[in-house]
Design an enzyme around this catalytic site. Structure first.
Site, PDB file in Angstrom:
ATOM      1  N   CYS A  35      90.149 -26.118 -59.829  1.00 56.91           N
ATOM      2  CA  CYS A  35      88.984 -26.830 -60.386  1.00 56.91           C
ATOM      3  C   CYS A  35      88.096 -25.895 -61.186  1.00 56.91           C
ATOM      4  O   CYS A  35      87.218 -26.351 -61.918  1.00 56.91           O
ATOM      5  CB  CYS A  35      88.185 -27.499 -59.272  1.00 56.91           C
ATOM      6  N   CYS A 104      86.380 -27.718 -51.225  1.00 57.40           N
ATOM      7  CA  CYS A 104      85.065 -27.201 -51.638  1.00 57.40           C
ATOM      8  C   CYS A 104      84.422 -26.434 -50.479  1.00 57.40           C
ATOM      9  O   CYS A 104      83.778 -25.407 -50.694  1.00 57.40           O
ATOM     10  CB  CYS A 104      84.165 -28.342 -52.087  1.00 57.40           C
TER      11      CYS A 104
HETATM   12 FE1  FES Z   1      86.194 -27.437 -56.865  1.00 56.90          FE
HETATM   13 FE2  FES Z   1      84.579 -28.836 -55.384  1.00 56.90          FE
HETATM   14  S1  FES Z   1      85.870 -29.580 -56.942  1.00 56.90           S
HETATM   15  S2  FES Z   1      84.934 -26.709 -55.298  1.00 56.90           S
END
Ligand code: FES
Length: 129
Positions: A35, A104
């Site tokens: 991400c 996360c």
């Molecule tokens: Fe990457 Fe939350 S989407 S840490």
């Protein structure tokens, strides 16, 4: 049911302990390649206790809420306890995260571990197994 708990929303909107500790003696930075989110954790450790902690997170709401909650959980705590903090405990303290957002909270655990490792390297004091 709402996707995010009240606690997640609260810590996302009003994150605790945001910032930098200029004289930190343990700094950890981790990221998630998928991400692209980044979390940096600053620790000020004295006499085996995390006296102060601050964070900077460039990431999603769950990552911000996880960092914020993690700092609250470890502030004022002995290193012996802090090193045992798991992402699961962070997520539970937030009254849960959606399954696809659990990674996360992993960033928070990793950032703390990385900061403890940095402290160990700087001081030569063995605190990790
Ligand atoms: Fe990457 Fe939350 S989407 S840490």
């Amino acid at each position: 049911m709402a996707l995010y708990s009240e606690k997640v929303m609260d810590h996302f909107r009003n994150p605790r302990n945001v910032g930098v500790i200029e004289d930190a003696n343990g700094i950890g930075e981790v990221g998630n390649a998928k991400c692209g989110d980044i979390m940096k954790m600053y620790l000020k450790i004295k006499d085996g206790v995390v006296e102060d902690v601050k964070f900077e997170t460039f990431g999603c709401g769950s990552a911000i809420a996880s960092s914020s909650m993690a700092t609250e959980l470890i502030k004022g705590q002995p290193v012996e306890e802090v090193k045992k903090l798991t992402n699961k405990a962070v997520a539970e303290a937030l009254d849960g995260l959606p399954a696809y957002k659990m990674h996360c909270s992993v960033l928070a655990e990793e950032a703390i571990q990385s900061a403890l490792k940095d402290y160990q390297e700087r001081t030569g004091e063995k605190i990790l197994n």
